[in-house]
Design an enzyme around this catalytic site. Sequence first.
Site, short mmCIF file in Angstrom:
data_model
loop_
_atom_site.label_atom_id
_atom_site.label_comp_id
_atom_site.label_asym_id
_atom_site.label_seq_id
_atom_site.Cartn_x
_atom_site.Cartn_y
_atom_site.Cartn_z
CG HIS A 158 61.10 15.51 45.53
ND1 HIS A 158 59.97 15.87 46.25
CD2 HIS A 158 60.92 16.05 44.29
CE1 HIS A 158 59.16 16.58 45.50
NE2 HIS A 158 59.71 16.70 44.29
CD GLU A 159 63.05 16.29 41.28
OE1 GLU A 159 62.20 15.80 40.50
OE2 GLU A 159 62.91 17.42 41.79
NE ARG A 192 57.62 20.55 48.67
CZ ARG A 192 58.40 20.67 47.60
NH1 ARG A 192 58.63 21.89 47.09
NH2 ARG A 192 58.95 19.62 47.06
CG ASP A 209 57.89 16.98 49.25
OD1 ASP A 209 58.87 17.12 48.49
OD2 ASP A 209 57.02 17.86 49.42
CD GLU A 253 56.14 18.24 43.09
OE1 GLU A 253 57.13 18.05 43.81
OE2 GLU A 253 56.18 18.23 41.85
CG HIS A 258 55.86 22.28 44.57
ND1 HIS A 258 55.76 22.86 43.33
CD2 HIS A 258 56.81 21.32 44.48
CE1 HIS A 258 56.63 22.29 42.51
NE2 HIS A 258 57.28 21.35 43.18
CG HIS A 315 58.45 13.64 41.08
ND1 HIS A 315 57.14 13.81 41.44
CD2 HIS A 315 59.10 14.79 41.46
CE1 HIS A 315 56.98 14.99 42.02
NE2 HIS A 315 58.16 15.59 42.05
#
Length: 388
Positions: free
Chosen positions: A227-228, A356, A292, A288, A350, A231
């Site tokens: 996920h990060e 999510r 995800d 986000e 989010h 980004h």
Amino acid sequence: MSLWKGKRAQDSSIDLAQIGALLHKAIALDPSLAEAHLQLGNLHSDQQKYLEAIPEYQRALELDSDLAHAHYRLGQAYVRKVFPLNLKTSTLDMVRRIEDAMEQRIHELDWMSPETKEQALAKLREIRNKIGYPDHWRDYSPVKIVPVDFFTNIRNAIVFEGHRDINKIGKPVDRDEWNMTPPTVNAGYTPQKNEIMFPAGVLQPPLYDARMDDAPNYGDTGSNIGHELTHGFDDLGRKFDANGNLRDWWTKADAATFKERTQCIEDQYSQYVVVDDVRVNSELTLGENIADLGGSILAYIAWKSAAKDKQGGSIDSFTPEQRFFIGFAQWACANERPEELRLRAVSDPHAPAEYRINGVVVNMPEFQKAFNCTIGSAMAPLKRCRVW
């Protein structure tokens, strides 16, 4: 206000900014000062709570949470107790496999030109991974701590941090600096530094458990790492280059195709109902949602790579593939009041926890196969979205 006059007379190095910070801390020590603080100009939005009778232990905890020196010093002890070197090593291995999965995905993209792929790969290779705790601990020995003078300790800590920040002016960015403390239960990607950060606190059970098999750990923590990482390539992160500079490195055609693919995700999430007649603001949550989905895809690829030479059978009647997705969903257990959901729908980037998870797995054929979902059903729709 004699307290402040006394302190000002004792040390002429305290400037107005430091006095303001000290006043904020003093309120936490003595709620009776809150009224005086309000009269000084209503400088903070959260003063009203100090007018209430907050228990002393809560005020102490809140005060401590603002003191970086205390958290870093406690962080060292925390790491020694709960985050041994082998755990850091295993996490770095997971990160490496997820980065390899991202490299594989970039090479396989049929919608991106070679020119943009080259730039994307260059950015991927330059990502800095900060895992567990800093390689070099910050030196707080100059902060003088007096056992019987709590106020002085607060003052010394604030002055030290203020001077440390001022001394950064005119110097190169310290790319080794951490903006989270080791016990923090959070993670993040910083586009200006092109770095991901995973403190030791978020690499603990029930999120990451070294005693468990790889499947749920990759499903949970692996997806979080992915996920990060994603980004760095979402609707905002893609605008920064490998060095963290705001620079457009996309061809116009690739940027347009990226927008088309993210529009699929935006349209998907706009159909989800948060509460009553309130729907997900899919434009607000787009970054986000991209992260995800991309993170889970990368984690699944990385997990398969890690598990290819290992014997894996069912545990508690769940296959490894099912355990991956159960692990993925584990972090999102939530129960929020309708009022909170309404607030978050207009302010939180989010999506609600439910979406999510479900909003991701409906786009993954691997989930449909793992749980034998009927194609065309709610959890295995005919139309799927994918960016990375």
